[in-house]
Design an enzyme around this catalytic site. Sequence first.
Site, PDB file in Angstrom:
ATOM      1  N   CYS A 195      22.842  68.201  78.623  1.00 48.22           N
ATOM      2  CA  CYS A 195      21.763  67.260  78.954  1.00 48.22           C
ATOM      3  C   CYS A 195      21.955  66.674  80.347  1.00 48.22           C
ATOM      4  CB  CYS A 195      21.703  66.154  77.900  1.00 48.22           C
ATOM      5  SG  CYS A 195      20.429  64.937  78.252  1.00 48.22           S
TER       6      CYS A 195
ATOM      7  N   CYS B 267      21.030  62.995  80.744  1.00 50.71           N
ATOM      8  CA  CYS B 267      22.046  62.072  80.219  1.00 50.71           C
ATOM      9  C   CYS B 267      23.254  61.995  81.151  1.00 50.71           C
ATOM     10  CB  CYS B 267      22.574  62.547  78.857  1.00 50.71           C
ATOM     11  SG  CYS B 267      21.333  63.199  77.753  1.00 50.71           S
ATOM     12  N   ASP B 268      23.701  63.135  81.657  1.00 50.38           N
ATOM     13  CA  ASP B 268      25.034  63.183  82.276  1.00 50.38           C
ATOM     14  C   ASP B 268      25.048  63.447  83.779  1.00 50.38           C
ATOM     15  OD1 ASP B 268      26.081  62.764  79.755  1.00 50.38           O
ATOM     16  OD2 ASP B 268      26.198  64.894  79.292  1.00 50.38           O
TER      17      ASP B 268
END
Length: 307
Positions: free
Chosen positions: A134, A137-138
């Site tokens: 992701c 997200c990261d």
Amino acid sequence: MERRKVIIIGTGPAGLTAAIYAARADLKPLILEGHEPGGQLTLTTEVENFPGFEHGVMGPELMANMKKQAARFNAEFKSVMCTSVDFSKRPFTVTDSSGASYLADTVIISTGASAKWLGLPNEKELTGRGVSTCATCDGFFYRDKIVHVVGGGDTAMEDATFITKFAKKVYIVHRKDTLRASKPMQERAFKNPKIEFLWDSAVTEIQSNQSGVSGITVENLKTGAKEQRPTDGLFYAIGHQPNTSFLNGQITLDNHGFIKTNNGPETNIPGVFACGDVQDSYYRQAITAAGSGCQAAIKAERFLEGH
Ligand code: NDP
């Protein structure tokens, strides 16, 4: 058979939000937790973009809190998989892996989608320590770092482009010499000076040290030549598999296997609602999943009132 007003299948942010709303509406929902309680967020470390957490929150903690919040309003959790459903007549029948069957006036499907993995031996243990599925997200954690993204579809282009906001260099590793991604997404990636392509190539090995991923081995699939490349991050963008096999063809799916929904969470069967990633190939965020879980619970409540 025990009869329930609402059965929720799956416990990511969508299912747990549906559980909170249904429980607060006094519908006493039964939630079948599935094989990965908490869903994909339990595989991540810090979540920085879920509203309400100024300093971020760990993914597993966020999901544990959502579950406790639902349990506080008497949502009932059962640690089982849903193995089959019968939506041919109401009340519906839902059967779980313990062999128990229930009658359900409404069903909320929130079984999510699982990111596809390459299947390399140490990839799962390096999740959150350099391996990610992701970028939204990261990506933020890779400021001034080197990142490799695997895939040739829209997600790979979008992820690589997004990560260039932070990383100093992003390499896209693709197994062919042409991309599956749409033309505009390709163009954007081609034009980005921080992105470089490794064509006809596959990641065959991940190297790590104490702080996480340190490098990868990339094989040229045409020549067989192997190259060891330093990297701080390895992002997989090779597609998602929605978890719908237990539906056994009873719900209409789109071309990619995601549940088709209308007017928010409605499926083709009145009284059966779907929310979260199992019906969303586009946003795939915890907050959008939670929002659609709220919609599903409200729709289920109104459906019960109307019937
Ligand atoms: P896709 O299925 O479209 O693409 C997956 C990519 O990963 C392909 O290039 C495929 O290679 C590659 N791949 C699959 N398995 C492997 C493997 N084992 N090893 C190496 N490579 C592999 O998935 P996406 O997630 O990119 O997109 C899903 C849907 O979501 C699409 O409809 C897409 O258009 C849409 N989407 C739209 C966006 C937007 O409009 N902004 C953003 C993101 C997604 P190959 O090409 O060789 O098959």
